[in-house]
Design a protein around this motif. Structure first.
Motif, PDB file in Angstrom:
ATOM      1  N   VAL A   1       0.853  -1.191   0.000  1.00 45.10           N
ATOM      2  CA  VAL A   1       0.000   0.000   0.000  1.00 45.10           C
ATOM      3  C   VAL A   1       0.886   1.236   0.000  1.00 45.10           C
ATOM      4  CG1 VAL A   1      -1.814   1.266   1.201  1.00 45.10           C
ATOM      5  CG2 VAL A   1      -1.785  -1.246   1.268  1.00 45.10           C
ATOM      6  N   ASP A   2       0.666   2.116  -0.967  1.00 45.71           N
ATOM      7  CA  ASP A   2       1.411   3.365  -1.086  1.00 45.71           C
ATOM      8  C   ASP A   2       0.504   4.515  -0.657  1.00 45.71           C
ATOM      9  OD1 ASP A   2       2.923   5.534  -1.722  1.00 45.71           O
ATOM     10  OD2 ASP A   2       3.233   5.016  -3.831  1.00 45.71           O
ATOM     11  N   PRO A   3       0.668   5.021   0.580  1.00 46.01           N
ATOM     12  CA  PRO A   3      -0.208   6.102   1.040  1.00 46.01           C
ATOM     13  C   PRO A   3       0.107   7.449   0.411  1.00 46.01           C
ATOM     14  CG  PRO A   3       1.440   5.620   2.701  1.00 46.01           C
ATOM     15  CD  PRO A   3       1.629   4.605   1.605  1.00 46.01           C
ATOM     16  N   SER A   4       1.243   7.554  -0.290  1.00 48.04           N
ATOM     17  CA  SER A   4       1.626   8.828  -0.899  1.00 48.04           C
ATOM     18  C   SER A   4       0.937   9.077  -2.234  1.00 48.04           C
ATOM     19  CB  SER A   4       3.146   8.879  -1.097  1.00 48.04           C
ATOM     20  OG  SER A   4       3.564   7.994  -2.130  1.00 48.04           O
TER      21      SER A   4
ATOM     22  N   ILE B   1       6.062   0.308 -10.372  1.00 49.33           N
ATOM     23  CA  ILE B   1       7.324  -0.428 -10.354  1.00 49.33           C
ATOM     24  C   ILE B   1       8.335   0.257  -9.442  1.00 49.33           C
ATOM     25  CG2 ILE B   1       9.296  -1.154 -11.746  1.00 49.33           C
ATOM     26  CD1 ILE B   1       6.834  -2.887 -12.168  1.00 49.33           C
ATOM     27  N   ARG B   2       8.416   1.586  -9.495  1.00 46.40           N
ATOM     28  CA  ARG B   2       9.319   2.301  -8.582  1.00 46.40           C
ATOM     29  C   ARG B   2       8.955   2.010  -7.133  1.00 46.40           C
ATOM     30  NH1 ARG B   2       8.499   6.542 -12.281  1.00 46.40           N
ATOM     31  NH2 ARG B   2       7.008   7.554 -10.857  1.00 46.40           N
ATOM     32  N   PHE B   3       7.663   2.020  -6.835  1.00 50.25           N
ATOM     33  CA  PHE B   3       7.197   1.751  -5.482  1.00 50.25           C
ATOM     34  C   PHE B   3       7.548   0.339  -5.047  1.00 50.25           C
ATOM     35  CE2 PHE B   3       3.475   0.039  -3.048  1.00 50.25           C
ATOM     36  CZ  PHE B   3       3.821   0.590  -1.825  1.00 50.25           C
TER      37      PHE B   3
ATOM     38  N   GLY C   1      -8.451   6.070  -2.061  1.00 50.56           N
ATOM     39  CA  GLY C   1      -7.662   6.939  -1.204  1.00 50.56           C
ATOM     40  C   GLY C   1      -6.181   6.640  -1.151  1.00 50.56           C
ATOM     41  N   VAL C   2      -5.761   5.466  -1.600  1.00 53.72           N
ATOM     42  CA  VAL C   2      -4.346   5.086  -1.649  1.00 53.72           C
ATOM     43  C   VAL C   2      -4.128   4.297  -2.929  1.00 53.72           C
ATOM     44  CG1 VAL C   2      -4.027   5.004   0.874  1.00 53.72           C
ATOM     45  CG2 VAL C   2      -4.769   2.943  -0.359  1.00 53.72           C
TER      46      VAL C   2
END
Length: 388
Positions: free
Chosen positions: A58-61, A218-220, A71-72
């Motif tokens: 999960v990426d919250p940014s 992919i970066r994440f 939202g994410v």
């Protein structure tokens, strides 16, 4: 699976279909019968048994570009890796039960020519073992980005082949354009199994958003792999990373090689290197100084593909090469290479549809040919170390 998910999937399918009938578009997923065909994936050929670890990241940014109510930004990944032991660990299904229910609805729409019924999509087993512990060592990492409309699960056979030869293969779903993504639970803004948001092939703006989102995914994933702890984290050699992908995933792989210095080599399996309006992506416009393989088929050799690939190949001193698989078509780089001929042999798809999907080539030729190309390419650029 909720009624809302099945209804949404059926509506999506109707919009994507070339010539849908109202009754077919509204049909819920059919229950399987004991006579339904069970499809088999080809076995990997390497010396290592394979473990499978699934991660919900999960990426919250970031917010989800397709469903802002979530939202994410979430992605699901599976890490296929050499296993210390597989005793007591079950073979993983290709599709979870919930994913298979949705795919049964979507299959004939996302890939016209696949059957409406007669297949137990939940019954296919992979050669990877869920939860099997990683074999201690330092395994070079390969990321896989699937094609638009495909989930990561349709790249299982090639990923298992590479893992059986000593790479840790990280298959990545891109929710929103993937046909279906099965999450551990539902959350506000989405059901447990999330279908694609597209109701028609993406236009120029949607294609741009899709590729930009995939690149960010992919970066994440790479960032999260760097923070991964425990035996699996210690076994991933993040100083040696490659990437490969099919179709939109091939576009993603090639552009990631250009963007991210952590990537040492990339394989683009028949992905365009331009935008819908013809604007070349930076990887094609400027070239790359690291190895890039463009692997295509004679059946999908379009003017657009030739133009963007030729641009990438034209840079002096570049390390980009092109190869072609003959008597083949676009989905021969996925599990359909083995699955569609089984459907054809069972009378569940036509000869014309089989050829349109994977070409006339037999899987006993196509599957080893594609595997050899990737093993050879990554074997030279990201070889196994002598001592593990």
């Amino acid at each position: 699976m909720s009624r809302r998910t099945v209804t949404k999937a059926a509506g999506l399918a109707a919009a994507l279909a070339l010539a849908p009938s109202p009754a077919r578009a509204a049909a819920p997923a059919r229950a399987t019968t004991p006579r339904d065909l069970v499809l088999r994936l080809p076995a990997p050929t390497g010396p290592y048994t394979i473990g499978a670890t699934t991660l919900h990241l999960v990426d919250p940014s970031r917010n989800d570009p397709w469903e802002p109510a979530i939202g994410v930004r979430e992605v699901m990944v599976t890490v296929l890796h050499p296993a210390r032991t597989v005793r007591g660990y079950p073979r993983a299904p290709q599709l979870t039960g919930d994913a298979a229910k949705l795919f049964t609805v979507l299959a004939p729409w996302i890939r016209p020519g696949l059957p409406e019924a007669g297949v137990d999509w939940a019954a296919t087993r992979t050669h990877a073992h869920t939860g099997a512990p990683v074999l201690p060592g330092r395994w070079p990492v390969l990321l896989y980005s699937p094609g638009g409309g495909d989930a990561r699960t349709m790249g299982t056979s090639l990923a298992e082949e590479l893992a059986s030869h000593g790479w840790a293969v990280v298959t990545v779903d891109h929710p929103g354009d993937a046909s279906e993504v099965d999450f551990p639970t539902a959350r506000p803004g989405r059901d447990k199994v999330r279908p694609s948001v597209f109701v028609r092939p993406p236009d120029a703006e949607q294609f741009r958003t899709m590729i930009e989102t995939r690149l960010a995914d992919i970066r994440f994933v790479l960032d999260r792999l760097e923070a991964l702890e425990g035996p699996l984290g210690r076994a991933l050699d993040l100083g040696r990373i490659g990437i490969y992908g099919h179709s939109a995933g091939g576009t993603t792989a090639a552009q990631t090689l250009y963007d991210d210095p952590r990537i040492a080599a990339a394989v683009n399996l028949e992905g365009y290197l331009d935008q819908v309006d013809g604007t070349l992506l930076p990887v094609a416009r400027y070239g790359v100084d690291r190895p890039l393989l463009l692997l295509g088929t004679d059946g999908f050799r379009t003017a657009r593909l030739d133009r963007s690939w030729s641009a990438a190949l034209a840079h002096p001193g570049g390390r980009t090469r092109r190869r072609q698989l003959d008597d083949a078509d676009h989905w021969v780089f996925t599990d359909y290479a083995a699955l569609v001929p089984q459907l054809h042999a069972a009378g569940l798809t036509t000869t014309a549809d089989r050829v349109r999907l994977v070409g006339a080539i037999e899987p006993r030729a196509s599957v080893p040919a594609v595997r050899r190309q990737l093993r050879s390419f990554f074997g030279r650029r990201l070889p196994m170390r002598a001592a593990q």
